[in-house]
Motif scaffolding. Sequence first.
Motif, PDB file in Angstrom:
ATOM      1  N   TYR A 133       0.822  -1.203   0.000  1.00  0.00           N
ATOM      2  CA  TYR A 133       0.000   0.000   0.000  1.00  0.00           C
ATOM      3  C   TYR A 133       0.862   1.260   0.000  1.00  0.00           C
ATOM      4  CZ  TYR A 133      -4.363  -2.517   0.933  1.00  0.00           C
ATOM      5  OH  TYR A 133      -5.476  -3.330   0.833  1.00  0.00           O
ATOM      6  N   SER A 134       0.239   2.345  -0.403  1.00  0.00           N
ATOM      7  CA  SER A 134       0.902   3.645  -0.404  1.00  0.00           C
ATOM      8  C   SER A 134       1.175   4.139   1.011  1.00  0.00           C
ATOM      9  CB  SER A 134       0.063   4.673  -1.163  1.00  0.00           C
ATOM     10  OG  SER A 134      -1.240   4.758  -0.594  1.00  0.00           O
ATOM     11  N   ALA A 135       0.461   3.566   1.977  1.00  0.00           N
ATOM     12  CA  ALA A 135       0.657   3.861   3.395  1.00  0.00           C
ATOM     13  C   ALA A 135       0.073   2.686   4.174  1.00  0.00           C
ATOM     14  CB  ALA A 135      -0.023   5.173   3.796  1.00  0.00           C
ATOM     15  N   ASN A 136       0.281   2.675   5.498  1.00  0.00           N
ATOM     16  CA  ASN A 136      -0.268   1.602   6.320  1.00  0.00           C
ATOM     17  C   ASN A 136      -1.800   1.677   6.287  1.00  0.00           C
ATOM     18  OD1 ASN A 136      -1.139  -0.126   8.364  1.00  0.00           O
ATOM     19  ND2 ASN A 136       0.628   0.331   9.667  1.00  0.00           N
ATOM     20  N   PRO A 137      -2.480   0.673   5.692  1.00  0.00           N
ATOM     21  CA  PRO A 137      -3.945   0.751   5.562  1.00  0.00           C
ATOM     22  C   PRO A 137      -4.686   0.703   6.892  1.00  0.00           C
ATOM     23  CG  PRO A 137      -3.147  -1.413   4.918  1.00  0.00           C
ATOM     24  CD  PRO A 137      -1.936  -0.554   5.118  1.00  0.00           C
ATOM     25  N   LYS A 138      -4.020   0.250   7.950  1.00  0.00           N
ATOM     26  CA  LYS A 138      -4.656   0.208   9.265  1.00  0.00           C
ATOM     27  C   LYS A 138      -4.603   1.560   9.968  1.00  0.00           C
ATOM     28  CE  LYS A 138      -4.116  -4.744  10.046  1.00  0.00           C
ATOM     29  NZ  LYS A 138      -3.776  -5.805  11.011  1.00  0.00           N
ATOM     30  N   GLU A 139      -3.809   2.468   9.404  1.00  0.00           N
ATOM     31  CA  GLU A 139      -3.686   3.793   9.993  1.00  0.00           C
ATOM     32  C   GLU A 139      -4.182   4.893   9.069  1.00  0.00           C
ATOM     33  OE1 GLU A 139       0.419   4.160  10.955  1.00  0.00           O
ATOM     34  OE2 GLU A 139       0.364   2.691  12.592  1.00  0.00           O
ATOM     35  N   ASP A 140      -4.135   4.652   7.755  1.00  0.00           N
ATOM     36  CA  ASP A 140      -4.513   5.678   6.776  1.00  0.00           C
ATOM     37  C   ASP A 140      -5.648   5.151   5.897  1.00  0.00           C
ATOM     38  OD1 ASP A 140      -4.753   7.558   4.811  1.00  0.00           O
ATOM     39  OD2 ASP A 140      -2.608   7.675   4.343  1.00  0.00           O
ATOM     40  N   PRO A 141      -6.868   5.661   6.063  1.00  0.00           N
ATOM     41  CA  PRO A 141      -8.012   5.179   5.269  1.00  0.00           C
ATOM     42  C   PRO A 141      -7.886   5.504   3.786  1.00  0.00           C
ATOM     43  CG  PRO A 141      -8.626   7.125   6.540  1.00  0.00           C
ATOM     44  CD  PRO A 141      -7.272   6.721   7.013  1.00  0.00           C
ATOM     45  N   ASP A 142      -6.982   6.418   3.434  1.00  0.00           N
ATOM     46  CA  ASP A 142      -6.796   6.778   2.027  1.00  0.00           C
ATOM     47  C   ASP A 142      -5.677   5.977   1.350  1.00  0.00           C
ATOM     48  OD1 ASP A 142      -8.802   8.768   2.129  1.00  0.00           O
ATOM     49  OD2 ASP A 142      -7.378  10.186   3.017  1.00  0.00           O
ATOM     50  N   ALA A 143      -5.113   5.010   2.070  1.00  0.00           N
ATOM     51  CA  ALA A 143      -4.035   4.200   1.500  1.00  0.00           C
ATOM     52  C   ALA A 143      -4.534   3.418   0.291  1.00  0.00           C
ATOM     53  CB  ALA A 143      -3.483   3.236   2.554  1.00  0.00           C
ATOM     54  N   VAL A 144      -3.708   3.328  -0.734  1.00  0.00           N
ATOM     55  CA  VAL A 144      -4.069   2.652  -1.985  1.00  0.00           C
ATOM     56  C   VAL A 144      -3.153   1.449  -2.192  1.00  0.00           C
ATOM     57  CG1 VAL A 144      -4.231   2.892  -4.497  1.00  0.00           C
ATOM     58  CG2 VAL A 144      -4.833   4.830  -3.010  1.00  0.00           C
ATOM     59  N   ARG A 145      -3.764   0.323  -2.552  1.00  0.00           N
ATOM     60  CA  ARG A 145      -2.983  -0.887  -2.822  1.00  0.00           C
ATOM     61  C   ARG A 145      -2.545  -0.902  -4.285  1.00  0.00           C
ATOM     62  NH1 ARG A 145      -4.490  -5.320  -5.088  1.00  0.00           N
ATOM     63  NH2 ARG A 145      -6.696  -4.842  -4.754  1.00  0.00           N
ATOM     64  N   PHE A 146      -1.292  -1.308  -4.522  1.00  0.00           N
ATOM     65  CA  PHE A 146      -0.767  -1.451  -5.875  1.00  0.00           C
ATOM     66  C   PHE A 146      -1.017  -2.874  -6.369  1.00  0.00           C
ATOM     67  CE2 PHE A 146       1.624   1.977  -3.998  1.00  0.00           C
ATOM     68  CZ  PHE A 146       1.813   2.887  -5.030  1.00  0.00           C
TER      69      PHE A 146
END
Length: 371
Positions: free
Chosen positions: A182-195
Amino acid sequence: MPLVAPDIRAAKRLVIKIGSALLVDRASGLRQGWLSALAMDVAEAKVRGADVVLVSSGSIALGRKVLGLGDGALTLEQSQAAAAVGQIRLARAYEEVLAPHGITTAQVLVTLEDTEDRRRYLNSRATMETLLGLGVVPIVNENDTVATDEIRFGDNDRLAAQIAVTVGADQLLLLSDVDGFYSANPKEDPDAVRFDLVQKITPEIEAMAGDPISGLSKGGMKTKLLAAKTAVAGGCAMAIMEGSTLRPLKALAEGANRTWFLAKGDPQAARKRWINAMKPRGELRLDAGAVTALKAGKSLLPAGVTAVSGSFGRGDPVAILSPAGEVLGKGLVRYTVAEARAIAGHRSGEIEAILGYQGRAALVHRDDMVI
């Protein structure tokens, strides 16, 4: 042309890394049902003709439960003791789930030194090749019972990547507690995007990696990116997926969330580039018959060598010369310079009588050679 993700069903040689958090439950211990389902995936891959290597965490997690060491941090000595107790249980668990499918397993314990030292690396590679050639599924783990902080891989993501390169795998699958990169930790950032696909690991991609999420495993996204770098440079595509579902390989084939890191070329070409970049420490001059054999894809046997020069040990790079002294290529030699001189010109069947022990038939194996 759009990028195409690799197909797990097309893997010729597949390395699968299983994390502790997937294999071991804090309360109940080994997740037997999940492991049995994974065995079905492995059996299907074998039926398709793929070689399979499993790099499995879990020995310390299993051992600490048996020893009643609790959930807190362990000292190095406690970790080693837990590994000693847990490793035998881990190996037995894999044997029990794969045997009903007619699959033989082997336990392979390694340390970082085994891949950094060329002689040990070649020995490990030869052993793994033999096991895979016999249809065995090796179960690989870091040798936690003897490893110290100075020689540890520190996580089995990096270990799996090293093993994938060692055996020339074309695909590496990290079964994790996250469903991709992910672009950021998905457990901490709801806007994280998976590649879905990562063609190149750029500084921007590296900056997106976070720290470990699971309490049982040590490998976070930083270590997974390090693993990806090693794998793709060695010609091996790597995928990260959430592995807790039953039959994770089947799920991946059917479109489960994942991130694929695309390989740079193929494993054999990457290995050849690595060998070709080395500085030779000696020379082996061949007769005409050996040159013909090498050009036909054969290994270099002692009988075809007419002269040996330089100063080299087992696993060192040597130049391979024609009868006229022209450089034909390079290879990693399986004997010391003294041993090579002793057996040069002799048949492989004479090696034991000359050296006093049963050596390898080839002086330089074709897989360790660039012509």
